[in-house]
Design an enzyme around this catalytic site. Structure first.
Site, PDB file in Angstrom:
ATOM      1  CG  LEU A  24      52.441  17.030  20.293  1.00  0.00           C
ATOM      2  CD1 LEU A  24      52.490  17.610  18.884  1.00  0.00           C
ATOM      3  CD2 LEU A  24      52.140  15.540  20.237  1.00  0.00           C
ATOM      4  CB  CYS A  34      44.888   8.365  34.937  1.00  0.00           C
ATOM      5  SG  CYS A  34      44.074   9.157  36.350  1.00  0.00           S
TER       6      CYS A  34
END
Length: 203
Positions: A24, A34
Site C-alpha cells: 500500500l 508484468c
C-alpha cells in the site's frame, strides 16, 4: 482533498488481513513488464467474450491518470515552465533493476519535455536503457550533479542511494530549493524544515 495523510489511511486498510500492509505505497503508478501487460490482456479477453470487467478497466484508467496527476503536481510547484530546469532522480520502474518498460518515470519525463522544460536525470543503472527513449535529456553522474542549477528536484524511483542524500548540499546546489517527492522517500516536515518547497503523494 480531505487533508488526510495517505500513510494513516494505508495503515488502517492494511489492518484488514485480506488486504495486508505490504503493497500500500503511493506513487506515480505501476510499471514494468508484468502488471501493465497483464491487466490489458485481461481486459482484452473480457471484451472478446463481452464481459464488462469494470474493476480491471478502472485499475488501468487510474494507473494512467496517476501519471497525469504527478505532472500536475510538478507544474503546480514549478510555476511557469518557461526556461525552467528539473532534475529527475530515478528512471527505472522500480529500484534494483535497469528495466524501464512501462516506467512511469519515462512517461512523466516525456510529458515535461513537451512543456518545454529542460530535464537532467540520474538513475544508478538505467540510464543507458533510457538514453534512446529520452534523447533530449541530459544524463548526470549522481544526484548532486542532477540537482545543480535545477529549479526543482523530482524523485521518481525509490533507490536506496536517494534516501541518504546530503539535502543541505542539494539545497546549496539548486537554483530554487524545491522537491517533488513522488515516492514519499523523505518526511515532508523534515524537508520543509530544511527550507525546501515540497510536494509529495497524499501527504
Amino acid at each position: 482533498r480531505l487533508g488526510c495523510d495517505v500513510y494513516n489511511v494505508a495503515r488502517a486498510m492494511g489492518l484488514d488481513k485480506r488486504i495486508g500492509p505490504e503493497f500500500l505505497h503511493p506513487g506515480p503508478g505501476f510499471g514494468g513488464s508484468c502488471f501493465p501487460k497483464d491487466t490489458r490482456a485481461l481486459l482484452h479477453l473480457a471484451n472478446r467474450i463481452e464481459c464488462d470487467f469494470k474493476i480491471v478497466r478502472a485499475v488501468i484508467d487510474v494507473n494512467e491518470r496517476q501519471k497525469d496527476l504527478m505532472v500536475n503536481k510538478i507544474k503546480t510547484i514549478l510555476g511557469n515552465p518557461k526556461d525552467k530546469t528539473i532534475g529527475v532522480l530515478g528512471l527505472a520502474f522500480k529500484p534494483n533493476t535497469n528495466d524501464i518498460r512501462e516506467s512511469p518515470s519515462i512517461a512523466i519525463v516525456n510529458d515535461l519535455l513537451e512543456l518545454g522544460i529542460n530535464i537532467k536525470a540520474n538513475d544508478p543503472v538505467a540510464m543507458d536503457e533510457a538514453a534512446s527513449l529520452l534523447p533530449k535529456v541530459k544524463f548526470c553522474n549522481d544526484a548532486y550533479e542532477t540537482a545543480t542549477d535545477a529549479d526543482l528536484l523530482v524523485f521518481l524511483t525509490e533507490w536506496n542511494q536517494y534516501r541518504k542524500l546530503d539535502l543541505e548540499k542539494i539545497k546549496s546546489l539548486m537554483k530554487h530549493a524545491a522537491i517533488a517527492d513522488l515516492r514519499n522517500i523523505y518526511d515532508p516536515n523534515y524537508i520543509r524544515k530544511l527550507g525546501f518547497d515540497y510536494v509529495g503523494v497524499g501527504r
